[in-house]
Each structure stands twice: as C-alpha cells, then as structure tokens.
Design an enzyme around this catalytic site. Structure first.
Site, mmCIF file in Angstrom:
data_model
loop_
_atom_site.group_PDB
_atom_site.id
_atom_site.type_symbol
_atom_site.label_atom_id
_atom_site.label_comp_id
_atom_site.label_asym_id
_atom_site.label_seq_id
_atom_site.Cartn_x
_atom_site.Cartn_y
_atom_site.Cartn_z
ATOM 1 C CD GLU A 128 -2.698 1.349 2.486
ATOM 2 O OE1 GLU A 128 -2.670 0.453 3.346
ATOM 3 O OE2 GLU A 128 -3.410 2.365 2.574
ATOM 4 C CG ASP A 193 -3.382 -2.710 4.360
ATOM 5 O OD1 ASP A 193 -2.647 -1.854 4.894
ATOM 6 O OD2 ASP A 193 -4.583 -2.536 4.134
ATOM 7 C CB ILE A 195 -1.306 -0.333 9.660
ATOM 8 C CG1 ILE A 195 -0.073 -0.568 10.531
ATOM 9 C CG2 ILE A 195 -2.539 -0.073 10.554
ATOM 10 C CD1 ILE A 195 0.188 0.524 11.573
ATOM 11 C CB THR A 198 -4.286 3.734 9.182
ATOM 12 O OG1 THR A 198 -3.672 2.859 8.230
ATOM 13 C CG2 THR A 198 -3.205 4.581 9.834
ATOM 14 C CG HIS A 298 -14.128 2.824 4.721
ATOM 15 N ND1 HIS A 298 -13.100 2.481 5.555
ATOM 16 C CD2 HIS A 298 -13.767 4.022 4.179
ATOM 17 C CE1 HIS A 298 -12.167 3.416 5.529
ATOM 18 N NE2 HIS A 298 -12.561 4.363 4.705
ATOM 19 C CE LYS A 325 -14.962 -4.655 8.233
ATOM 20 N NZ LYS A 325 -13.944 -3.695 8.671
ATOM 21 N NE ARG A 339 -14.493 -2.592 2.094
ATOM 22 C CZ ARG A 339 -14.044 -2.074 3.218
ATOM 23 N NH1 ARG A 339 -14.372 -2.616 4.378
ATOM 24 N NH2 ARG A 339 -13.259 -1.030 3.194
ATOM 25 C CG ASP A 352 -7.822 -2.452 1.898
ATOM 26 O OD1 ASP A 352 -7.032 -2.427 2.858
ATOM 27 O OD2 ASP A 352 -8.121 -1.441 1.233
#
Ligand code: A2P
Ligand code: MG
Ligand code: MG
Ligand code: MG
Length: 411
Positions: A128, A193, A195, A198, A298, A325, A339, A352
């Site tokens: 990322e 990724d 973190i 974040t 999101h 999740k 999502r 992600d």
C-alpha cells in the site's frame, strides 16, 4: 556373476518404474508445471523420487516456506506497530486521498518487504505505501528508522530466516518503495497492507497487519495479525478492545489454499502452528451476527440495517476496522461480513481483501461481491471488476446475497 546380477537389477520392474517416474518429473520440471502436477501424483510415487530432485523443486507445492516467512514477517511487523502505539510516536501524515499513514505503516511495510526480498527475490510485491513523502521529511524518516532498526523477533534463528535487520535508512526507504508492482494475472505477487484500518490503529481499536501470496491470480497463502482482537477464538464478538495493557489480546490467522485456516496467539513463538478454525453453523439466519466497517464512508450502515431487517436479524451489528472482520467470522465469533459500496467510483484494493478472502474460504465460508462474483485478484492493484463484499458461511450465502441484491436494487 557380478555383471550378470547388475544386468538383472536393471530389468527389475521397480527400477523401470523409478526410471519412468524420473523422466516424467524431469519433463514436468522443464515445463515448470512440476509444482502443481507433483501434488496430484500418488503419495508413494512421490516418495520414490530421489530427495535431491524433490529438494530442488520449488517449495510452492505445500507453500510451507512461504507460510513460515509470511507468519514471521507479519509477527515482527506487528511488534513494531504495537511499539509505535505504546510509545505514542505515531507521526501521522495525511495521504493524497486524505487517509492517514503513520510511522507504524511505513515501518511495518519496510520490515515485511525486507523479509520477502531476502527469501523470494524474484517475487513481485503490491504494497500500500511508498516512500516519496519520507524522502522530503527527514525527521519522520529518522523516527521510522528508530523503530525499524530496533525491532526484531526474540528468537535469533527466526529473525535470521526473515533476513535479520535492515542495514541502513537508505535500505529501509528502498524496501518501502519495492511494493509498487502493478499486480496482474501472472506469476507470484505478494499483497501487503502493513496496517489495515489505520484509523482503528490510531484510536486504539482494531487493525490488522495483512500479507497474502497471489499466484497466477489466485490467493495461495494468507496471514493476518490482529493485535487488538481477543486471543480466545470463542470470545464473543465485541467492538470493545478490552483493557489498556492488552491482556488477553492479539491473534494471528493464517491459511494455505486447500489446507484449512488456523489461529494462534500472536504473542507466542512463531513455531507454534496454531489450531484449526471454522465458521459457525447458522441454522437460523435471524440469530446471525453481522460485522461491518466503523467508517460509514467505507460501507453503508443504512443499507446494512435494511439487509439485516430483511433477513429478520435483530442483533446489533458489531463495527470494527480492518480485516479483523474476516478473521472474526472465520473463527465463528461473528457470522456475516458485508461491505456495501458507498461511492460508485471506489475500487477496493487487493491488499484490503486477499488474506481475509482466503482465510474465510478455508474456514468454510464463501466470499463474493454484492453481485455474487468471486473477488478477482488478477486484475492489478485493485478489484476493479468487483463491488463490495459479501462473506458468509457457505450454507447461507445464497440467502444473504438475495437480501443484499434486493435491498441494493431497490435504491
Ligand atoms: N470509499 C471507500 N470505500 C471502501 N473502502 C475504503 C474507502 N476509502 C478507503 N477505504 C479502505 O478501507 C480500508 C479500511 O476498511 P474498514 O473500513 O473495513 O476498516 C482501508 O484500507 C481504507 O483504505 P486506506 O488504507 O487508504 O484508508
Ligand atoms: Mg487497508
Ligand atoms: Mg493500510
Ligand atoms: Mg491506508
């Protein structure tokens, strides 16, 4: 007599069988298909092949080395992020898309890429972060270097396996910048990724250090470290992260395609293999527990509530940041992860979702987008042919997807 005996042994059926097997192996090796083909040869045939040949084949058969390196690298990076949090040295920057990035994100990316480079030098990496802003901000680069140069695993042999320390600040910046692969459908690509979540990390909530190996467009290995989830797989799902000093927290999830998913306490030695995890059975959908993003930008909280209502689910959904999740539903702490797209133009990033997608599927789940398509990791750095995510136990996926489609199409 001796010559006679030798001649006889050359005609022995077992010898001919071994010879034939060697020829097949060599032919397959040349066409670089060995790794996938050998896996389907009967076990006892494979065991007849000489050790030297097996040792010289790529370790992609079982992904044992990839899994081990990924787990160790993610563990070391997670230690760095925890140190950054506790030493209150987050040094946050705002990226062009207004999302935050911290000392922890950069430091974790440097350490993980260093480990991949040392073990799999020709693999590509889709990470990322990138280091351009750090080259203009010496004090932030120094701060990151302070953590990177002083974070190691406490087992020297494990530390050695992931390349030992990065030698200089220059090497650290170079490592951060080696995550710029465009991705794609061919070859071995690591999605990283450093973190995820974040914002969760900054507020002391859920976040995850995420790494996955994608080979020819398919996720083969996935590892997630979730320092703020309960260690206990059977702990009820909660948005609350527990006590300040992190007692009872920290879990690592991992999966290899075809081998199931596992969890283990994050703090334990990386040699511990962990225990298998499975999604929970959901005999009555009205009793299911949803998880969703904290950020309403999101994933639409409104659509989520309508879908829950349509399915007769009355239990409050649990909001948490990051791929925690995916890990939470994979171990049966929750059941459903939705999502739901807010902006039509947002393309989800492969880093992600790659590790979480595999971990959920290996724990008995099914993962698609809101239109029922499998997530397609072969199209570059983003999931450009997918919209949103519907991750559930296999048995209820159709039912949940139907509710998702009906709510989204009525808008
Ligand atoms: N508009 C958006 N829709 C969906 N996901 C987004 C959006 N903007 C950023 N993200 C990403 O969602 C992830 C966090 O997801 P969650 O809400 O489930 O915790 C982050 O990686 C974040 O990216 P970024 O790292 O650039 O902030
Ligand atoms: Mg992320
Ligand atoms: Mg991130
Ligand atoms: Mg980010």
């Amino acid at each position: 007599m001796v010559a006679n005996r030798t001649q006889t042994s050359f005609h022995h059926p077992r010898f001919i069988l071994i010879l034939l097997l060697l020829l097949i192996i060599l032919a397959l090796n040349r066409s670089s298909l060995l790794s996938s083909r050998l896996a389907i040869l009967p076990q006892h045939f494979a065991s007849l092949a000489p050790a030297t040949i097996l040792a010289s084949t790529p370790s992609t058969m079982s992904y044992r080395k990839e899994l081990r390196v990924a787990k160790l690298a993610v563990q070391r990076a997670a230690i760095l992020t925890q140190r950054v949090f506790h030493e209150k040295a987050k040094g946050t920057l705002s990226k062009d898309d207004k999302s935050p990035v911290t000392v922890g994100d950069f430091g974790a990316q440097a350490l993980i890429i260093h480990a991949i480079r040392r073990n799999f030098p020709t693999d590509e990496i889709v990470g990322e972060e990138e280091a351009s802003s750090l080259r203009e901000d010496k004090s932030l680069a120094d701060q990151i270097w302070g953590f990177v140069s002083s974070t190691s695993l406490n087992d020297p042999a494990s530390e050695e396996q992931i390349g030992g320390p990065i030698r200089s600040q220059r090497e650290m910046l170079q490592a951060i910048d080696e995550g710029q692969s465009p991705g794609g459908s061919r070859g071995r690509i690591w999605a990283l990724d450093p973190i995820d979540g974040t914002k969760g990390f900054l507020r002391g909530g859920q976040y995850a250090v995420c790494l996955a190996l994608i080979e020819d467009g398919h996720v083969k290995v996935g590892v997630l470290a979730c320092p703020n989830l309960p260690v206990d797989d059977s702990a009820p799902l909660s948005a609350d992260v527990g006590d300040e000093n992190g007692e009872g927290r920290g879990v690592m999830f991992s999966a290899v395609l075809g081998s199931g998913a596992k969890s283990r306490p994050l703090g334990r030695g990386a040699l511990e293999t962990g225990q298998p995890i499975l999604m929970r059975d959901v005999p009555d959908i009205t009793q299911a527990t949803f998880c969703e993003s904290v950020e309403a930008g999101h994933s639409s909280h409104g659509d989520q509530a309508e879908i829950a209502k349509k399915l007769g689910i009355t239990r409050q959904s649990v909001r948490m940041d990051s791929q925690a999740k995916y890990g939470s539903i994979a171990r049966g702490a929750g059941d459903l992860y939705l999502r739901l797209p807010v902006r039509a133009d947002y393309q989800e990033k492969i880093w992600d979702h790659a590790a979480g997608d595999l971990i959920v599927r290996e724990a008995g789940g099914h993962v698609t987008d809101v239109e029922g398509r499998r997530l397609d990791f072969s199209l570059g750095r983003t999931l450009k042919e997918n919209k949103g995510v519907v991750a559930t136990p296999k048995a209820v996926h159709e039912q949940v997807l139907e509710a998702v489609k009906s709510v989204l199409s009525s808008k």
